[in-house]
Design an enzyme around this catalytic site. Sequence first.
Site, PDB file in Angstrom:
ATOM      1  N   SER A   1       0.830  -1.202   0.000  1.00 35.14           N
ATOM      2  CA  SER A   1       0.000   0.000   0.000  1.00 35.14           C
ATOM      3  C   SER A   1       0.871   1.262   0.000  1.00 35.14           C
ATOM      4  CB  SER A   1      -0.968  -0.040   1.182  1.00 35.14           C
ATOM      5  OG  SER A   1      -1.958   0.954   1.070  1.00 35.14           O
TER       6      SER A   1
ATOM      7  N   ASP B   1     -10.050  -3.602  -5.404  1.00 34.96           N
ATOM      8  CA  ASP B   1      -9.172  -2.604  -4.795  1.00 34.96           C
ATOM      9  C   ASP B   1      -9.078  -1.412  -5.735  1.00 34.96           C
ATOM     10  OD1 ASP B   1      -7.160  -1.171  -3.539  1.00 34.96           O
ATOM     11  OD2 ASP B   1      -5.585  -2.653  -3.907  1.00 34.96           O
TER      12      ASP B   1
ATOM     13  N   HIS C   1      -8.090  -4.723  -0.841  1.00 35.54           N
ATOM     14  CA  HIS C   1      -6.947  -3.958  -0.368  1.00 35.54           C
ATOM     15  C   HIS C   1      -6.604  -4.320   1.076  1.00 35.54           C
ATOM     16  CE1 HIS C   1      -4.016  -0.767  -0.639  1.00 35.54           C
ATOM     17  NE2 HIS C   1      -4.309  -0.486   0.613  1.00 35.54           N
TER      18      HIS C   1
END
Length: 408
Positions: free
Chosen positions: A191, A348, A378
């Site tokens: 991320s 995501d 995610h």
Amino acid sequence: MRSSCVLLAALLALAAYYVYIPLPSAVSDPWKLMLLDATFRGAQQVSNLIHSLGLNHHLIALNFIITSFGKQSARSSPKVKVTDTDFDGVEVRVFEGSPKPEEPLRRSVIYIHGGGWALASAKISYYDQLCTTMAEELNAVIVSIEYRLVPQVYFPEQIHDVIRATKYFLQPEVLDKYKVDPGRVGISGDSAGGNLAAALGQQFTYVASLKNKLKLQALVYPVLQALDFNTPSYQQSMNTPILPRHVMVRYWLDYFKGNYDFVEAMIVNNHTSLDVERAAALRARLDWTSLLPSSIKKNYKPIMQTTGNARIVQEIPQLLDAAASPLIAEQEVLEALPKTYILTCEHDVLRDDGIMYAKRLESAGVNVTLDHFEDGFHGCMIFTSWPTNFSVGIRTRNSYIKWLDQNL
């Protein structure tokens, strides 16, 4: 008794209403994801209340809630030695796996945790468990960087922290101390940590002494650009947990110390409209109509405003900085990058960031592995232990570690 039953039924109905959200049928463990999302939304609402009462910044409050339930001290096991230290003033947690008998020097991965540049920690159980597993299964040294977070610091200080810690670790005497092979060091992150890992990799290409120091980079559902919040994945998953589109836009504004008044304008791409000349040269570098395959584009259409709000980029020029958005880096920078692994998830908003980066790297001659999970969402890779254990979390983690084992 009757009134108690009615009250209980009402409370259960209210709880179900709060927890339930529509989810794609293909996503992994949907009810568990709903519960995880409801917990996170509840924590966000509590932190926003604390902020509105003037008691503390909402991100500090939210991170306190997140880390309070999962932060743990450095605990070694028979197979992995765990220590907390600092590299040139940057806190790190080092996980030392046992060397293989036939290889006295170990491999190493420098890991950067996610959390929107504002949340989480190298010391919470999710990342502690991930790095412990990596150290054990790879017989490697894992350096997990505890970089400073928003609102303590803002862009580009997070990048400076990870660069400083990495440069320190790559010194011959430090590698020798940890018995690490200097030719087998990689950088990785998930991320926002994937964003920082990608930025670090690009920054190293500018310095001759650092240019070929990293053998590979492994980016897990990385956030890579802030110019287009209407890629097909942003449109498809705009309300999908645990990273809805409006939350991602707010993370960007937090990172740049920007104004939340810009959120709605940025969601419709008013910050990079056709009349914003400073963005014009960069659009081709993330033109998803040419970078994404038809199976991903489907019937989605680009959202390109003719006129927008040029004030946004004037006040936040960092939006157009490749150090923040590695996807918009120049071709010659990409050509100098090492072998790359990119993990993406179907459900995501950041899916297309990763796919487009893989395509640009491939076009630049970089050896790229794109690992896509149709039922992923995610953040899933860190959710591997009860009560937040997801089947796709275990599969993504295993696939990621397998690639590292085969390529590092």
